[in-house]
Design a protein around this motif. Structure first.
Motif, PDB file in Angstrom:
ATOM      1  N   VAL A  66       0.829  -1.220   0.000  1.00  0.00           N
ATOM      2  CA  VAL A  66       0.000   0.000   0.000  1.00  0.00           C
ATOM      3  C   VAL A  66       0.856   1.260   0.000  1.00  0.00           C
ATOM      4  N   VAL A  67       2.165   1.112   0.231  1.00  0.00           N
ATOM      5  CA  VAL A  67       3.041   2.264   0.451  1.00  0.00           C
ATOM      6  C   VAL A  67       3.494   2.859  -0.879  1.00  0.00           C
ATOM      7  N   VAL A  68       3.221   4.139  -1.099  1.00  0.00           N
ATOM      8  CA  VAL A  68       3.674   4.837  -2.302  1.00  0.00           C
ATOM      9  C   VAL A  68       5.061   5.424  -2.062  1.00  0.00           C
ATOM     10  N   ASN A  69       5.812   5.603  -3.139  1.00  0.00           N
ATOM     11  CA  ASN A  69       7.095   6.291  -3.047  1.00  0.00           C
ATOM     12  C   ASN A  69       6.869   7.792  -3.249  1.00  0.00           C
ATOM     13  N   PRO A  70       7.876   8.628  -3.022  1.00  0.00           N
ATOM     14  CA  PRO A  70       7.673  10.078  -3.133  1.00  0.00           C
ATOM     15  C   PRO A  70       7.167  10.535  -4.500  1.00  0.00           C
ATOM     16  N   VAL A  71       7.656   9.921  -5.580  1.00  0.00           N
ATOM     17  CA  VAL A  71       7.201  10.314  -6.919  1.00  0.00           C
ATOM     18  C   VAL A  71       5.709  10.029  -7.066  1.00  0.00           C
ATOM     19  N   GLN A  72       5.296   8.836  -6.670  1.00  0.00           N
ATOM     20  CA  GLN A  72       3.882   8.480  -6.773  1.00  0.00           C
ATOM     21  C   GLN A  72       3.019   9.378  -5.885  1.00  0.00           C
ATOM     22  N   ALA A  73       3.510   9.689  -4.693  1.00  0.00           N
ATOM     23  CA  ALA A  73       2.750  10.557  -3.790  1.00  0.00           C
ATOM     24  C   ALA A  73       2.527  11.929  -4.409  1.00  0.00           C
ATOM     25  N   ARG A  74       3.569  12.506  -5.004  1.00  0.00           N
ATOM     26  CA  ARG A  74       3.430  13.832  -5.611  1.00  0.00           C
ATOM     27  C   ARG A  74       2.487  13.798  -6.813  1.00  0.00           C
ATOM     28  N   PHE A  79      -4.941  18.891   2.529  1.00  0.00           N
ATOM     29  CA  PHE A  79      -5.363  17.864   3.484  1.00  0.00           C
ATOM     30  C   PHE A  79      -4.574  16.575   3.260  1.00  0.00           C
ATOM     31  N   PHE A  80      -4.543  16.101   2.002  1.00  0.00           N
ATOM     32  CA  PHE A  80      -3.817  14.864   1.708  1.00  0.00           C
ATOM     33  C   PHE A  80      -2.309  15.051   1.903  1.00  0.00           C
ATOM     34  N   ALA A  81      -1.794  16.250   1.629  1.00  0.00           N
ATOM     35  CA  ALA A  81      -0.372  16.512   1.821  1.00  0.00           C
ATOM     36  C   ALA A  81       0.016  16.393   3.287  1.00  0.00           C
ATOM     37  N   CYS A  82      -0.888  16.794   4.188  1.00  0.00           N
ATOM     38  CA  CYS A  82      -0.608  16.650   5.625  1.00  0.00           C
ATOM     39  C   CYS A  82      -0.445  15.187   6.008  1.00  0.00           C
ATOM     40  N   LEU A  83      -1.219  14.310   5.370  1.00  0.00           N
ATOM     41  CA  LEU A  83      -1.126  12.887   5.669  1.00  0.00           C
ATOM     42  C   LEU A  83       0.205  12.312   5.203  1.00  0.00           C
ATOM     43  N   TYR A  84       0.666  12.762   4.011  1.00  0.00           N
ATOM     44  CA  TYR A  84       1.899  12.183   3.468  1.00  0.00           C
ATOM     45  C   TYR A  84       3.150  12.853   4.026  1.00  0.00           C
ATOM     46  N   PHE A  85       3.237  14.148   3.986  1.00  0.00           N
ATOM     47  CA  PHE A  85       4.456  14.835   4.418  1.00  0.00           C
ATOM     48  C   PHE A  85       4.539  15.004   5.931  1.00  0.00           C
ATOM     49  N   ALA A  92     -12.903  11.749  -3.555  1.00  0.00           N
ATOM     50  CA  ALA A  92     -11.893  12.525  -4.273  1.00  0.00           C
ATOM     51  C   ALA A  92     -10.615  11.707  -4.457  1.00  0.00           C
ATOM     52  N   TRP A  93     -10.263  10.948  -3.440  1.00  0.00           N
ATOM     53  CA  TRP A  93      -9.045  10.131  -3.523  1.00  0.00           C
ATOM     54  C   TRP A  93      -9.188   9.037  -4.579  1.00  0.00           C
ATOM     55  N   LYS A  94     -10.351   8.438  -4.641  1.00  0.00           N
ATOM     56  CA  LYS A  94     -10.598   7.400  -5.642  1.00  0.00           C
ATOM     57  C   LYS A  94     -10.435   7.972  -7.049  1.00  0.00           C
ATOM     58  N   ALA A  95     -10.960   9.169  -7.258  1.00  0.00           N
ATOM     59  CA  ALA A  95     -10.832   9.812  -8.577  1.00  0.00           C
ATOM     60  C   ALA A  95      -9.386  10.166  -8.864  1.00  0.00           C
ATOM     61  N   ALA A  96      -8.632  10.602  -7.845  1.00  0.00           N
ATOM     62  CA  ALA A  96      -7.223  10.946  -8.053  1.00  0.00           C
ATOM     63  C   ALA A  96      -6.413   9.716  -8.430  1.00  0.00           C
ATOM     64  N   ARG A  97      -6.693   8.572  -7.833  1.00  0.00           N
ATOM     65  CA  ARG A  97      -5.986   7.344  -8.190  1.00  0.00           C
ATOM     66  C   ARG A  97      -6.219   6.999  -9.655  1.00  0.00           C
ATOM     67  N   ALA A  98      -7.445   7.239 -10.140  1.00  0.00           N
ATOM     68  CA  ALA A  98      -7.756   6.948 -11.541  1.00  0.00           C
ATOM     69  C   ALA A  98      -6.950   7.842 -12.479  1.00  0.00           C
ATOM     70  N   ALA A 158      -1.851   2.631  -2.163  1.00  0.00           N
ATOM     71  CA  ALA A 158      -2.544   3.854  -1.737  1.00  0.00           C
ATOM     72  C   ALA A 158      -4.049   3.745  -1.935  1.00  0.00           C
ATOM     73  N   ALA A 159      -4.620   2.580  -1.619  1.00  0.00           N
ATOM     74  CA  ALA A 159      -6.046   2.370  -1.839  1.00  0.00           C
ATOM     75  C   ALA A 159      -6.898   3.279  -0.958  1.00  0.00           C
ATOM     76  N   ARG A 160      -6.369   3.636   0.213  1.00  0.00           N
ATOM     77  CA  ARG A 160      -7.107   4.503   1.139  1.00  0.00           C
ATOM     78  C   ARG A 160      -6.269   5.747   1.438  1.00  0.00           C
ATOM     79  N   PRO A 161      -6.894   6.868   1.723  1.00  0.00           N
ATOM     80  CA  PRO A 161      -6.115   8.042   2.136  1.00  0.00           C
ATOM     81  C   PRO A 161      -5.196   7.754   3.312  1.00  0.00           C
ATOM     82  N   TYR A 162      -5.626   6.881   4.240  1.00  0.00           N
ATOM     83  CA  TYR A 162      -4.799   6.569   5.411  1.00  0.00           C
ATOM     84  C   TYR A 162      -3.465   5.953   5.012  1.00  0.00           C
ATOM     85  N   ASP A 163      -3.410   5.343   3.801  1.00  0.00           N
ATOM     86  CA  ASP A 163      -2.159   4.741   3.354  1.00  0.00           C
ATOM     87  C   ASP A 163      -1.074   5.785   3.124  1.00  0.00           C
TER      88      ASP A 163
END
Length: 456
Positions: free
Chosen positions: A238-246, A267-273, A377-383, A396-401
């Motif tokens: 489930v873990v994304v790398n920095p490139v995938q996160a950006r 909001f999502f940036a707070c979860l990752y960074f 919104a996260w589901k659409a961003a993954r697409a 990164a199936a869930r924002p919590y990931d």
């Protein structure tokens, strides 16, 4: 009955006079001193917490028994059904909304099973669950008008619920344990659901032991019943790398209408960074942020806004207003944040401003953003950001990931575990246990050592 508000609870001490390990809790009500011995320190701490919470609420204590009146109400219950209602009343005032939800969910599963199995006319399982969850277990809901079928179902439970003393028998406890393994449609319940409900059942029975209504916790005697194993470690897939996160954070800005996606990027940036939990990010306020023009910044987290049904919150709102997880009520958690997140938050505040209470992230009407909204919104961003193969994977199936990715990145960067635990709001032992499979390098080192040994 003589009652007193003069209550003192002392620290737990190891019982030196006992050959086997045991722990003694001492407290005083008025001039009367009380003590009780427990098999483990954890059990003693649970009982100590209940006493202190009751004293903190300003509850009167009975001088004879040394117990708060809420505990006496539980102690006076003769059937499991009556015990369950009194147990909820005791737990409710100092429980978080999600804890209340989980508590009533578990008891609504267990209680219909702890009845006389030969009693005729048992109501439908769905009706019994509705009667318990919507009308009987939540204290405020007991004042609501009850349809006739609900009254009939609850009356049946009152008549046929097992006596507390009957739960000392293993065969009766198994009725409750077996009920936890099934969904209402008869299918198998998830392992996490079973574990959560079993914990509620165990704690309720242990409370009956603490009140001396049962000699020991009967679940400890059930040898043939084993709960399914629950995954306790993060799946590294489930873990994304920095490139995938950006790429995902950029993709978020393209989803939704009325800048909804752009508003959620921070909001999502707070979860990752920053490694924040979603509920912590939802509670983030401008006054919690130190965002310099250059260099690292700092967040001092103070609030959490977990989502729960309005039925379980004191405010009647969908989001509870809580302190931080694993922290004292007024204790904040400082989180250093990298320049990239500092810039994102500065841009967010410049473009969207803040709510009148300082919150950075909110709906167009100022409310707290719902789980459904940011997950959609996260589901659409993954697409947008991921390949079809990646979309079909757990990546990164869930924002919590994103939080999982942040903590994994810190550990693999060589940041000391205590520092990572402090930033993430974890205990060190839990941190290393949960993220054990996300730490790189161990497999390669082991392989080299085995290869060297084989070549010798």
């Amino acid at each position: 009955m003589n009652t007193s508000y003069d209550v003192k609870v002392w620290d737990i001490r190891r019982n030196q006079s006992s050959k086997t390990p045991s722990y003694e809790l001492r407290w005083a009500v008025g001039r009367r001193r009380k003590s009780r011995t427990f098999r483990t320190k954890a059990l003693a701490e649970n009982f100590q917490s209940d006493l202190r919470q009751a004293a903190k609420r300003g509850e009167a204590f009975d001088e004879e028994s040394g117990l708060p009146l809420s505990m006496l109400a539980v102690k006076s219950a003769t059937t499991w059904f009556g015990f369950a209602l009194a147990y909820v009343d005791m737990k409710w005032p100092h429980a978080a909304a999600k804890t209340r939800d989980s508590l009533t969910d578990a008891l609504a599963t267990i209680t219909p099973a702890l009845v006389d199995q030969d009693a005729p006319g048992k109501p439908d399982a769905l009706l019994l669950r509705e009667a318990l969850r919507q009308f009987a277990l939540p204290p405020a809901a007991r004042l609501l008008p009850r349809p006739q079928e609900i009254r009939t179902a609850l009356a049946w439970l009152e008549r046929h619920s097992l006596h507390i003393a009957d739960l000392a028998k293993v065969r009766n406890v198994r009725l409750g344990l077996d009920a936890l393994t099934l969904r209402l449609d008869g299918g198998a319940a998830a392992a996490t659901t079973i574990a959560r409900k079993r914990s509620v059942f165990y704690n309720a029975l242990q409370y009956a032991v603490d009140l001396e209504e049962l000699p020991t916790n009967p679940i400890d005697k059930v040898k043939a019943w084993k709960p399914p194993k629950v995954r306790e470690v993060v799946d590294r897939r489930v873990v994304v790398n920095p490139v995938q996160a950006r790429e995902l954070l950029t993709a978020v800005t393209y989803v939704g209408r009325l800048n909804r996606g752009r508003h959620l990027r921070g909001f999502f940036a707070c979860l990752y960074f920053g490694g924040l939990r979603p509920a912590e990010a939802l509670g983030l306020r401008k006054q919690d942020c130190h965002l310099p023009a250059t260099g690292w910044g700092r967040l001092v987290l103070a609030k959490s806004r977990p989502q729960a049904n309005k039925k379980w919150t004191d405010s009647g709102e969908a989001h509870d207003d809580r302190g931080l997880k694993h922290r004292a009520e007024d204790e904040g958690r400082p989180v250093p944040i990298p320049p990239e997140l500092v810039a994102i938050l500065r841009e967010h505040i410049a473009e969207f401003g803040v709510h009148k209470d300082g919150r950075l992230f909110r709906t167009s009407r100022g409310g707290v953003i719902s789980i459904g909204t940011y997950c959609e919104a996260w589901k659409a961003a993954r697409a947008f950001a991921l390949t079809p193969e990646q979309q079909a994977s757990p990546l990164a199936a869930r924002p919590y990931d994103l939080r999982h990715a942040a903590v994994s990145l810190w550990l693999n960067a060589g940041v000391a575990a205590p520092d990572v635990a402090e930033r993430a709001g974890h205990g060190v032992n839990v941190l290393l246990k949960v993220y054990a499979k996300c730490i790189d390098g161990g497999t390669e080192v082991a392989n080299r050592r085995i290869e060297d040994a084989l070549a010798a």
